[in-house]
Design an enzyme around this catalytic site. Structure first.
Site, PDB file in Angstrom:
ATOM      1  N   LYS A 127       0.847  -1.195   0.000  1.00  0.00           N
ATOM      2  CA  LYS A 127       0.000   0.000   0.000  1.00  0.00           C
ATOM      3  C   LYS A 127       0.877   1.236   0.000  1.00  0.00           C
ATOM      4  O   LYS A 127       2.023   1.116   0.443  1.00  0.00           O
ATOM      5  CB  LYS A 127      -0.960   0.026   1.195  1.00  0.00           C
ATOM      6  CG  LYS A 127      -0.357  -0.219   2.586  1.00  0.00           C
ATOM      7  CD  LYS A 127       0.803   0.574   3.072  1.00  0.00           C
ATOM      8  CE  LYS A 127       0.699   2.053   3.234  1.00  0.00           C
ATOM      9  NZ  LYS A 127       1.985   2.687   3.668  1.00  0.00           N
ATOM     10  N   TYR A 212      -4.586   3.967   6.201  1.00  0.00           N
ATOM     11  CA  TYR A 212      -5.007   3.024   7.260  1.00  0.00           C
ATOM     12  C   TYR A 212      -6.283   3.521   7.947  1.00  0.00           C
ATOM     13  O   TYR A 212      -7.186   2.733   8.248  1.00  0.00           O
ATOM     14  CB  TYR A 212      -3.903   2.859   8.308  1.00  0.00           C
ATOM     15  CG  TYR A 212      -2.719   2.056   7.848  1.00  0.00           C
ATOM     16  CD1 TYR A 212      -2.689   0.671   8.009  1.00  0.00           C
ATOM     17  CD2 TYR A 212      -1.628   2.664   7.260  1.00  0.00           C
ATOM     18  CE1 TYR A 212      -1.603  -0.071   7.589  1.00  0.00           C
ATOM     19  CE2 TYR A 212      -0.532   1.936   6.832  1.00  0.00           C
ATOM     20  CZ  TYR A 212      -0.524   0.564   6.996  1.00  0.00           C
ATOM     21  OH  TYR A 212       0.551  -0.170   6.566  1.00  0.00           O
TER      22      TYR A 212
HETATM   23  P1  NAD Z   1      12.372   2.214   1.870  1.00  0.00           P
HETATM   24  O1  NAD Z   1      12.765   3.583   1.453  1.00  0.00           O
HETATM   25  O2  NAD Z   1      12.929   1.709   3.139  1.00  0.00           O
HETATM   26  O3  NAD Z   1      12.728   1.170   0.725  1.00  0.00           O
HETATM   27  C1  NAD Z   1      12.469   1.430  -0.641  1.00  0.00           C
HETATM   28  C2  NAD Z   1      13.330   0.529  -1.501  1.00  0.00           C
HETATM   29  O4  NAD Z   1      13.120   0.893  -2.858  1.00  0.00           O
HETATM   30  C3  NAD Z   1      14.828   0.666  -1.213  1.00  0.00           C
HETATM   31  O5  NAD Z   1      15.408  -0.610  -1.233  1.00  0.00           O
HETATM   32  C4  NAD Z   1      15.339   1.478  -2.393  1.00  0.00           C
HETATM   33  O6  NAD Z   1      16.672   1.187  -2.726  1.00  0.00           O
HETATM   34  C5  NAD Z   1      14.400   1.025  -3.503  1.00  0.00           C
HETATM   35  N1  NAD Z   1      14.309   1.992  -4.601  1.00  0.00           N
HETATM   36  C6  NAD Z   1      14.335   1.681  -5.895  1.00  0.00           C
HETATM   37  N2  NAD Z   1      14.241   2.779  -6.660  1.00  0.00           N
HETATM   38  C7  NAD Z   1      14.171   3.812  -5.834  1.00  0.00           C
HETATM   39  C8  NAD Z   1      14.056   5.231  -6.024  1.00  0.00           C
HETATM   40  N3  NAD Z   1      13.999   5.778  -7.247  1.00  0.00           N
HETATM   41  N4  NAD Z   1      14.012   6.013  -4.932  1.00  0.00           N
HETATM   42  C9  NAD Z   1      14.031   5.497  -3.688  1.00  0.00           C
HETATM   43  N5  NAD Z   1      14.120   4.148  -3.437  1.00  0.00           N
HETATM   44  C10 NAD Z   1      14.199   3.336  -4.507  1.00  0.00           C
HETATM   45  O7  NAD Z   1      10.771   2.188   1.888  1.00  0.00           O
HETATM   46  P2  NAD Z   1       9.844   1.145   2.647  1.00  0.00           P
HETATM   47  O8  NAD Z   1       9.490   1.705   3.976  1.00  0.00           O
HETATM   48  O9  NAD Z   1      10.415  -0.209   2.589  1.00  0.00           O
HETATM   49  O10 NAD Z   1       8.507   1.242   1.758  1.00  0.00           O
HETATM   50  C11 NAD Z   1       8.360   0.559   0.529  1.00  0.00           C
HETATM   51  C12 NAD Z   1       6.872   0.398   0.220  1.00  0.00           C
HETATM   52  O11 NAD Z   1       6.262  -0.338   1.265  1.00  0.00           O
HETATM   53  C13 NAD Z   1       6.091   1.703   0.115  1.00  0.00           C
HETATM   54  O12 NAD Z   1       5.118   1.598  -0.880  1.00  0.00           O
HETATM   55  C14 NAD Z   1       5.426   1.841   1.464  1.00  0.00           C
HETATM   56  O13 NAD Z   1       4.214   2.568   1.444  1.00  0.00           O
HETATM   57  C15 NAD Z   1       5.179   0.391   1.828  1.00  0.00           C
HETATM   58  N6  NAD Z   1       5.162   0.167   3.284  1.00  0.00           N
HETATM   59  C16 NAD Z   1       4.162  -0.569   3.813  1.00  0.00           C
HETATM   60  C17 NAD Z   1       4.139  -0.831   5.169  1.00  0.00           C
HETATM   61  C18 NAD Z   1       3.074  -1.702   5.772  1.00  0.00           C
HETATM   62  O14 NAD Z   1       2.957  -1.730   6.990  1.00  0.00           O
HETATM   63  N7  NAD Z   1       2.347  -2.448   4.969  1.00  0.00           N
HETATM   64  C19 NAD Z   1       5.122  -0.287   6.002  1.00  0.00           C
HETATM   65  C20 NAD Z   1       6.151   0.448   5.424  1.00  0.00           C
HETATM   66  C21 NAD Z   1       6.153   0.674   4.053  1.00  0.00           C
END
Ligand code: NAD
Length: 361
Positions: A127, A212
């Site tokens: 999401k 949420y």
């Molecule tokens: P994060 O920034 O920690 O990780 C993002 C990943 O994408 C990194 O590995 C990064 O290297 C990669 N990436 C590839 N291309 C990129 C770019 N152009 N710019 C930035 N990063 C790039 O983020 P996250 O917290 O892991 O979130 C990822 C997804 O998961 C999002 O859509 C977020 O909304 C979702 N999320 C959901 C929950 C949940 O509880 N379901 C919790 C956190 C995040």
């Protein structure tokens, strides 16, 4: 389709033999490929595979070769099991991958879901589903065309407190739920993160965590909102120049029931819902964290206190089980689309200062 007889046979044999759970034959596990090895993949999703019965980590996709090396060591993956964004489409030829889990910045969800579906894989997408309703429709269409399932990572929909709260609402345990208040927010850190860049995040707090609160209202009231009215405020217009910092919105449902919501990127401690029904109230605080969730009700004889689970293991296994049994998974892409239509109406209401109707699906 071919897997269905296996499950039936295995279950039938287990029941016939009167085996205990510990003695049951191991079920077939579907292979999952994780795309994007950021915070969520590293800290929540990957460790959750150890608790899964039907899902295992079969590959990772990363743009950072050093991460690939680290993950190979930590999870015992071979070189072949580490893909990058350029050779991603060659997963088509990898029969060990059944499901692709998209854990990338929001603006990349649409492209990677469509590519995964074209490679013949089922897709599980984090999401918010995408940056617009139009993107959601394209993702749904691509999975339909490929005859593959599309699940959305709305982990709360399978979390036991939320499941019990939904039961209270559906069975009118406290009478009909007439009003819901919900909020989710936190104080965001690093000003350089992608979450504060509109092109990558699509929006701010609303897209990220406000969804949420929106979800809670929709599944507790059990209807789609027809109208929304929203205002946006910024206490730090520099840091939140591109995306929303704080949004308050009201939703009206066709039956006349209502919801008040708030989301923010600049205040800790907003993490609850309260449902007010005809003969009582129930709620949760915290409501949306990964653990430590607490439920309450106005009737001590009807507590909201089920045992906790690992949200990620539960949702991944539910998706794998749906595929193994050839059953449709919920929440699917249409659920992400429904949220996005409300989110778009909220942004329109902020832009023009008026009550906005939610567009039809
Ligand atoms: P994060 O920034 O920690 O990780 C993002 C990943 O994408 C990194 O590995 C990064 O290297 C990669 N990436 C590839 N291309 C990129 C770019 N152009 N710019 C930035 N990063 C790039 O983020 P996250 O917290 O892991 O979130 C990822 C997804 O998961 C999002 O859509 C977020 O909304 C979702 N999320 C959901 C929950 C949940 O509880 N379901 C919790 C956190 C995040």
């Amino acid at each position: 389709m071919q897997r269905r007889p296996f499950l039936k046979t295995a279950l039938g044999a287990t029941l016939a033999a009167g085996l205990s759970r510990a003695e049951e034959p191991s079920p077939r596990k579907l292979g999952w490929a994780l795309v994007g090895l950021g915070s969520l993949s590293t800290n929540q999703i990957a460790p959750a595979f150890a608790k899964c019965r039907f899902s295992k980590l079969s590959a990772v996709v990363t743009g950072t070769p050093a991460k690939g090396v680290k993950w190979r060591e930590q999870y015992g993956l071979s070189e072949k099991q580490v893909y990058n964004y350029e050779n991603f489409d060659s997963i088509l030829n990898d029969p060990t991958i059944d499901v692709v889990y998209i854990v990338l910045p929001n603006s990349m969800h649409c492209d990677f879901v469509i590519r995964a579906a074209k490679a013949g894989k089922h897709v599980f997408c984090e999401k918010p589903m995408a940056n617009s309703a139009d993107e959601c429709r394209r993702m749904i269409e691509a999975c339909k065309t490929a005859k593959r399932q599309l699940g959305i990572g709305y982990r709360c929909q399978r979390e036991p407190h939320h499941v019990e709260a939904i039961r209270f609402a559906r069975e009118k345990v406290f009478g009909e739920v007439r009003h819901v208040e919900a909020a989710f927010g936190f104080k965001s850190g690093d000003p350089k993160q992608w979450r504060l860049r509109k092109a990558l995040a699509g929006g701010g707090a609303l897209m990220d965590v406000g969804v949420y609160a929106l979800q809670a209202c929709r599944y507790l009231i059990g209807e789609e909102p027809s109208e929304v009215s929203a205002i946006e405020t910024k206490t730090d217009p520099v840091k939140f120049a591109e995306v929303d910092e704080t949004i308050n919105w009201v939703m009206k449902f066709p039956s006349g029931r209502t919801a008040n919501c708030m989301t923010t990127y600049n205040l800790n401690g907003c993490n609850f819902f309260t449902a007010t029904a005809e003969r009582g109230r129930f709620g949760m605080e915290p409501a949306y964290s990964y653990d430590g969730l607490k439920g309450w009700t106005s009737d001590p004889k009807r507590p909201l206190d089920p045992p906790a689970t690992d949200h990620f293991a539960v949702e991944m296994d539910a998706f794998s089980e749906a595929i193994l049994n050839d059953k449709p998974f919920e929440p699917a892409g249409e659920e992400g689309l429904r949220d996005m239509l409300v989110i778009e109406a909220i942004y329109r209401s902020i832009a023009n200062g008026k009550v906005e109707k939610v567009a039809a699906q």
